[in-house]
Design an enzyme around this catalytic site. Sequence first.
Site, short mmCIF file in Angstrom:
data_model
loop_
_atom_site.label_atom_id
_atom_site.label_comp_id
_atom_site.label_asym_id
_atom_site.label_seq_id
_atom_site.Cartn_x
_atom_site.Cartn_y
_atom_site.Cartn_z
N SER A 254 0.90 -1.22 -0.16
CA SER A 254 0.25 -0.08 0.10
C SER A 254 0.91 1.27 0.05
O SER A 254 2.08 1.33 0.84
CB SER A 254 -0.76 0.05 1.39
OG SER A 254 -1.29 1.51 1.47
N LYS A 255 0.56 2.39 -0.82
CA LYS A 255 1.53 3.51 -1.09
C LYS A 255 1.25 4.18 0.25
O LYS A 255 2.33 4.79 0.62
CB LYS A 255 0.77 4.14 -2.23
CG LYS A 255 1.47 3.48 -3.51
CD LYS A 255 1.10 4.50 -4.69
CE LYS A 255 1.36 3.73 -6.06
NZ LYS A 255 0.90 4.81 -7.13
N ARG A 256 0.10 3.95 1.05
CA ARG A 256 0.10 4.68 2.29
C ARG A 256 1.03 4.14 3.43
O ARG A 256 0.98 4.73 4.55
CB ARG A 256 -1.31 4.97 2.62
CG ARG A 256 -2.06 5.92 1.90
CD ARG A 256 -3.41 5.95 2.15
NE ARG A 256 -4.12 4.88 1.45
CZ ARG A 256 -4.39 4.84 0.29
NH1 ARG A 256 -4.32 5.67 -0.73
NH2 ARG A 256 -5.21 3.56 -0.39
#
Length: 485
Positions: A254-256
Site C-alpha cells: 500500500s502506497k500509504r
Amino acid sequence: MTKEIRVRFAPSPTGHLHIGGARSALFNYLFARNQGGKFIIRIEDTDQQRNVESAEEKLMASMRWLGVEWDESVDVGGPHAPYRSMDRLDIYTKYIAQLLEEGKAYYCYCTPEELEKEREEMKARGDMPMYSGRCRNLTPEQREQFEKEGRKPSVRFRVQENKEYTVKDHVRGDVTFESNGIGDFVIARPDGIPTYNFAVTVDDYLMEITQVIRGEEHLSNTPRQLMIYEALGVEPPEFAHVALILNQDRQKMSKRDETVVQFVEQYRDLGYLPEALMNFLVLLGWSPEGEEEIFTKEQLIEKFSLTRVSKSPSVFDPEKLKWMNNHYIKQQPLERVVGLCLPHLQAAGLIAQEPTPEQLDWTSRLVALYQEQLAYGAEIVELTSIFYKNEIEYGEEARAVLAEEQVPVVLQAFYNEIEVLDHFNAEGIKQALKTVQKSTGHKGKALFMPVRVAATGELHGRDLNDTLALLGKDKVTQRLRAHIQ
Ligand code: GLU
C-alpha cells in the site's frame, strides 16, 4: 520488414515514482533496448481530480536518476507528439464521434444517483452490479427530453453480448473474459474528457505500440481495451502483465504504508545508488538464467526477456536492497560515497554546510573507514555517532570489559604513550599499542578491547588505529582519562 518494437510507460501524474511503476518503466526500457526498439513515456492525465502539481517533472526526474532513458516523450518530443493525454483531446473526440456514428457507443444520461440506485438494487437481488443498459436504445425524443432537463450525457461503449475476449499475454498465457460480465462502460465523461480505457487504447494504437508491459492490476481493464481495438477496426498490441510486488507480510503493497520506503525519490534521498536500485528492481519479477544477481545496465539490456518474467508475485525485501546497495558502494570511488554521505552529516549538523578543506578531508577519511560496511548514505550518521558524542554512555558489556583487572594499567600506559605522540595518526597509534604491549605484557584482546571500549563505548567497530586517529587526540585522551587514576 519486421515491425519496429515500440513500448511505453504511461504514468499518471498523481505522485512520486513508486517502485512498482519504476519496475514497469524499467522492464519496458530494457525490453526496448534489448530489441533495438523505441521506449516512449506518455503522461496519462485525464483523471484530473487525481493529478498532482509538478508530479510529472518529479516522475521524469526520478526515472532519469534511475538511469532509464527514453526516445519519445513530453520533454524530448517525437513523431507522435503530443505525449500528454490532456493535449490530445481533439484526437479522442474524433474517435468517440466515430464510434457514436457507427452505433458502437451511445450517449448515457443517467445521473450518478440513478446509477447508484441501480447498483444497490442489483446487489440486493444478488446480481453482480453493472450498468443495465438503460440508455442503450434511447429514441431521439427521449434524448431531447433529457437534454431539455439540462442533463449532460456521458458516452458509453456498447459491449457486444455473448462474446469472449482473450488477452494473449506474454506472462500469463491466454486469459479469457466473457463480455457478458462486462457492462457498457463509460468512454467519455460529460465534460468530453475520455476515461483511461479509451485514451490508453487510442494512444497505444496511434503511437504504434507493439507490446504493452504493465502491472497486473490492469489485466481486468484489458478486455475493455480489446473491445475498443475491435470497434476501431485495428489490431491490438501484445500484452505482458507483470505480477504484483508484495510486502514482507505477503500483502499487496500500500502506497500509504509508511513503514516501507516505496518511492524512488526517497531512495535517492537516503543515499542509495541508482544502479543498485535498478539492479534490485529488475529482479522483482524477472530472473536471468543462473545464480548471478549483480548486473550492470548493459548486462541487463543484453539479458532481459519477457519469457523470464515470473507469473507469481515477488516480495519486496528491504534488507536485500541494502545488501545490494552495499555491494555497489564497496566498489565505488571514495569521492562518490562521500557525496552520498555528506548531505546527511550536514543535515544532522555534524559537518558544516560549507566545510573547510580540513573538515572535508576528515569526512573523506571517515567515510573511507566505513565504506565497506555502509548500506546507504544516510546510515553514516548512525554508524559514526561515536565520533561526535561529547559524553559516552558505557553499556553493560562495555562496563564489564572496563572492569577487567589489567585495564587501569593498560589504559594508563597507553595514555602516557599517546600524550607525547607528535603525530596522532594510525601509524603512531599502532606503535604506541606495540610499546604498551611490551611494557605491560598484555596483548591481543586484553590490550585492544579496553582501549576500544574506553575510547568509543563500543566493543566492535572499524580498524582501531584508524578509528582513534579520526577521533583525534583530544577526544581520545579525554575519554581515557575517565578510566585512569
Ligand atoms: N496510467 C496508467 C497507470 O498509471 C497506465 C496503465 C497502462 O500502462 O496502461 O496505472
